[in-house]
Design an enzyme around this catalytic site. Sequence first.
Site, PDB file in Angstrom:
ATOM      1  N   VAL A  75       0.817  -1.222   0.000  1.00 18.83           N
ATOM      2  CA  VAL A  75       0.000   0.000   0.000  1.00 18.83           C
ATOM      3  C   VAL A  75       0.854   1.278   0.000  1.00 18.83           C
ATOM      4  CG1 VAL A  75      -2.033  -1.075   1.058  1.00 18.83           C
ATOM      5  CG2 VAL A  75      -0.315   0.014   2.525  1.00 18.83           C
ATOM      6  N   ASN A 101      -7.002  -1.725   5.821  1.00 20.88           N
ATOM      7  CA  ASN A 101      -6.566  -2.459   7.008  1.00 20.88           C
ATOM      8  C   ASN A 101      -5.054  -2.638   7.089  1.00 20.88           C
ATOM      9  OD1 ASN A 101      -6.841  -4.757   9.160  1.00 20.88           O
ATOM     10  ND2 ASN A 101      -5.789  -5.723   7.432  1.00 20.88           N
ATOM     11  N   SER A 154      -6.696   2.597  15.415  1.00 16.98           N
ATOM     12  CA  SER A 154      -6.245   1.920  16.639  1.00 16.98           C
ATOM     13  C   SER A 154      -6.571   2.765  17.866  1.00 16.98           C
ATOM     14  CB  SER A 154      -4.731   1.743  16.543  1.00 16.98           C
ATOM     15  OG  SER A 154      -4.193   1.394  17.790  1.00 16.98           O
ATOM     16  N   TYR A 167       3.425   5.509  15.000  1.00 15.68           N
ATOM     17  CA  TYR A 167       2.245   4.642  14.817  1.00 15.68           C
ATOM     18  C   TYR A 167       0.985   5.401  15.248  1.00 15.68           C
ATOM     19  CZ  TYR A 167      -0.900   0.624  15.294  1.00 15.68           C
ATOM     20  OH  TYR A 167      -1.965  -0.237  15.180  1.00 15.68           O
ATOM     21  N   ALA A 168       1.037   5.984  16.461  1.00 15.42           N
ATOM     22  CA  ALA A 168      -0.136   6.712  16.977  1.00 15.42           C
ATOM     23  C   ALA A 168      -0.519   7.861  16.042  1.00 15.42           C
ATOM     24  CB  ALA A 168       0.160   7.245  18.374  1.00 15.42           C
ATOM     25  N   ALA A 169       0.503   8.585  15.545  1.00 14.75           N
ATOM     26  CA  ALA A 169       0.216   9.727  14.654  1.00 14.75           C
ATOM     27  C   ALA A 169      -0.413   9.254  13.339  1.00 14.75           C
ATOM     28  CB  ALA A 169       1.513  10.490  14.376  1.00 14.75           C
ATOM     29  N   SER A 170       0.099   8.141  12.800  1.00 17.60           N
ATOM     30  CA  SER A 170      -0.454   7.645  11.525  1.00 17.60           C
ATOM     31  C   SER A 170      -1.896   7.193  11.711  1.00 17.60           C
ATOM     32  CB  SER A 170       0.401   6.499  10.972  1.00 17.60           C
ATOM     33  OG  SER A 170       0.336   5.354  11.802  1.00 17.60           O
ATOM     34  N   LYS A 171      -2.167   6.546  12.851  1.00 18.18           N
ATOM     35  CA  LYS A 171      -3.520   6.019  13.095  1.00 18.18           C
ATOM     36  C   LYS A 171      -4.498   7.160  13.412  1.00 18.18           C
ATOM     37  CE  LYS A 171      -2.795   1.762  12.252  1.00 18.18           C
ATOM     38  NZ  LYS A 171      -3.579   1.021  11.257  1.00 18.18           N
TER      39      LYS A 171
HETATM   40  N1  LIG Z   1      -3.568  -6.447  16.580  1.00 16.07           N
HETATM   41  C1  LIG Z   1      -3.826  -5.369  17.328  1.00 16.07           C
HETATM   42  O1  LIG Z   1      -3.809  -5.399  18.572  1.00 16.07           O
HETATM   43  C2  LIG Z   1      -4.181  -4.079  16.635  1.00 16.07           C
HETATM   44  C3  LIG Z   1      -4.584  -2.999  17.440  1.00 16.07           C
HETATM   45  C4  LIG Z   1      -4.909  -1.800  16.830  1.00 16.07           C
HETATM   46  C5  LIG Z   1      -4.869  -1.693  15.444  1.00 16.07           C
HETATM   47  N2  LIG Z   1      -4.474  -2.759  14.689  1.00 16.07           N
HETATM   48  C6  LIG Z   1      -4.442  -2.564  13.228  1.00 16.07           C
HETATM   49  O2  LIG Z   1      -5.066  -3.630  12.574  1.00 16.07           O
HETATM   50  C7  LIG Z   1      -4.548  -3.730  11.241  1.00 16.07           C
HETATM   51  C8  LIG Z   1      -4.278  -5.180  10.923  1.00 16.07           C
HETATM   52  O3  LIG Z   1      -3.218  -5.672  11.736  1.00 16.07           O
HETATM   53  P1  LIG Z   1      -3.235  -7.109  12.417  1.00 16.07           P
HETATM   54  O4  LIG Z   1      -3.303  -6.900  13.877  1.00 16.07           O
HETATM   55  O5  LIG Z   1      -4.229  -7.978  11.775  1.00 16.07           O
HETATM   56  O6  LIG Z   1      -1.737  -7.574  12.109  1.00 16.07           O
HETATM   57  P2  LIG Z   1      -1.149  -8.709  11.122  1.00 16.07           P
HETATM   58  O7  LIG Z   1       0.312  -8.542  11.187  1.00 16.07           O
HETATM   59  O8  LIG Z   1      -1.737 -10.023  11.453  1.00 16.07           O
HETATM   60  O9  LIG Z   1      -1.704  -8.263   9.684  1.00 16.07           O
HETATM   61  C9  LIG Z   1      -1.230  -7.127   9.021  1.00 16.07           C
HETATM   62  C10 LIG Z   1      -1.212  -7.443   7.536  1.00 16.07           C
HETATM   63  O10 LIG Z   1      -0.839  -6.260   6.833  1.00 16.07           O
HETATM   64  C11 LIG Z   1       0.111  -6.636   5.844  1.00 16.07           C
HETATM   65  N3  LIG Z   1       0.948  -5.491   5.496  1.00 16.07           N
HETATM   66  C12 LIG Z   1       1.911  -4.900   6.238  1.00 16.07           C
HETATM   67  N4  LIG Z   1       2.465  -3.886   5.548  1.00 16.07           N
HETATM   68  C13 LIG Z   1       1.826  -3.826   4.356  1.00 16.07           C
HETATM   69  C14 LIG Z   1       1.943  -3.009   3.210  1.00 16.07           C
HETATM   70  N5  LIG Z   1       2.869  -2.042   3.149  1.00 16.07           N
HETATM   71  N6  LIG Z   1       1.111  -3.227   2.168  1.00 16.07           N
HETATM   72  C15 LIG Z   1       0.194  -4.214   2.221  1.00 16.07           C
HETATM   73  N7  LIG Z   1       0.055  -5.046   3.248  1.00 16.07           N
HETATM   74  C16 LIG Z   1       0.861  -4.857   4.320  1.00 16.07           C
HETATM   75  C17 LIG Z   1       0.913  -7.763   6.471  1.00 16.07           C
HETATM   76  O11 LIG Z   1       1.602  -8.540   5.494  1.00 16.07           O
HETATM   77  C18 LIG Z   1      -0.181  -8.527   7.188  1.00 16.07           C
HETATM   78  O12 LIG Z   1      -0.771  -9.501   6.358  1.00 16.07           O
HETATM   79  C19 LIG Z   1      -3.295  -2.847  11.202  1.00 16.07           C
HETATM   80  O13 LIG Z   1      -3.588  -1.654  10.502  1.00 16.07           O
HETATM   81  C20 LIG Z   1      -3.031  -2.542  12.657  1.00 16.07           C
HETATM   82  O14 LIG Z   1      -2.398  -1.308  12.843  1.00 16.07           O
HETATM   83  C21 LIG Z   1      -4.135  -3.938  15.252  1.00 16.07           C
END
Ligand SMILES: NC(=O)c1ccc[n+]([C@@H]2O[C@H](COP(=O)([O-])OP(=O)(O)OC[C@H]3O[C@@H](n4cnc5c(N)ncnc54)[C@H](O)[C@@H]3O)[C@@H](O)[C@H]2O)c1
Length: 258
Positions: A75, A101, A154, A167-171
Amino acid sequence: MEERVQKAMFDYFRLEGQTAIVTGSGNGIGRATAILLADLGTQVMVCDIEEDSALKVAGEIGKRGGTAIAAKCDVASLEDIRMTVAKTVDSFGSVDILVNNAGGFGGGKTFDKMTYEEWDRLIRINLTGTYMFTNEVVPYMVKKQHGKICMVSSGAALGYDFSDPHYAASKAGMIGLAKELSQELAKHHINVNALGTGLTDTRMAHLPGRSWEDETKGLPWYRVGTPEDQACAIVFLVSEAAEYITGQVLCPNGGAWM
Ligand SMILES: NC(=O)c1ccc[n+]([C@@H]2O[C@H](COP(=O)([O-])OP(=O)(O)OC[C@H]3O[C@@H](n4cnc5c(N)ncnc54)[C@H](O)[C@@H]3O)[C@@H](O)[C@H]2O)c1
């Protein structure tokens, strides 16, 4: 199933025949969302920077009887995004749902330790990637005068949860973008919402040195979220049941913050 029940489900949660793109859907929350959307009859583009993971999830969906295609898509790359959107439109005709996502984490860096390069990289993936994907998809939604966009943000954006500054700023930027777009796109019947995701049991959340036991002890629901908990909230936000909800942040977190 009773006709009355069927009608309510059809009127409000009908996703059959719609097309969704879920970024970063090779693992975790994105994977669970792609599978649930496909189980509800949506045609899904499973895209991820990890091509093998995306292909695997699309294969799983096929085995369950759903419809999915896969693409390798970073992305952070506008070229990859354009190819992914074109492949989706070629295969399914348009795009109704976009779930932004895909995301990276900062690795627990404090402000004093973070470099300019690390800042740029994470902002590029989490925020600029979300902006570029949304920008490429919105014209299709405007054409249909219908669309649903969900930004997977997040609790870190809201001052909760373990995090690091970039991370916090991007979210937080993703939430700002959702709110702004909700105003601009309402006239085209496009809903834009964000998920204030709480701690969820995925690969990303298992950081080295982080005590999972300590993290979960204080949670009111006595457990961390599952990818499916988040997927259910996302699917609600992109369903017709959420027709009157836009510019909002929904926080599936088991009551961890309010
Ligand atoms: N798990 C948590 O506690 C949590 C909390 C808050 C927010 N989030 C957010 O949820 C979203 C999903 O994360 P998750 O927890 O399922 O983690 P995860 O690591 O299981 O999944 C993240 C997916 O994003 C893909 N990815 C990473 N960089 C990428 C890029 N540049 N282009 C395309 N794909 C890319 C990875 O390959 C992976 O498949 C994220 O945006 C994360 O910030 C997660």
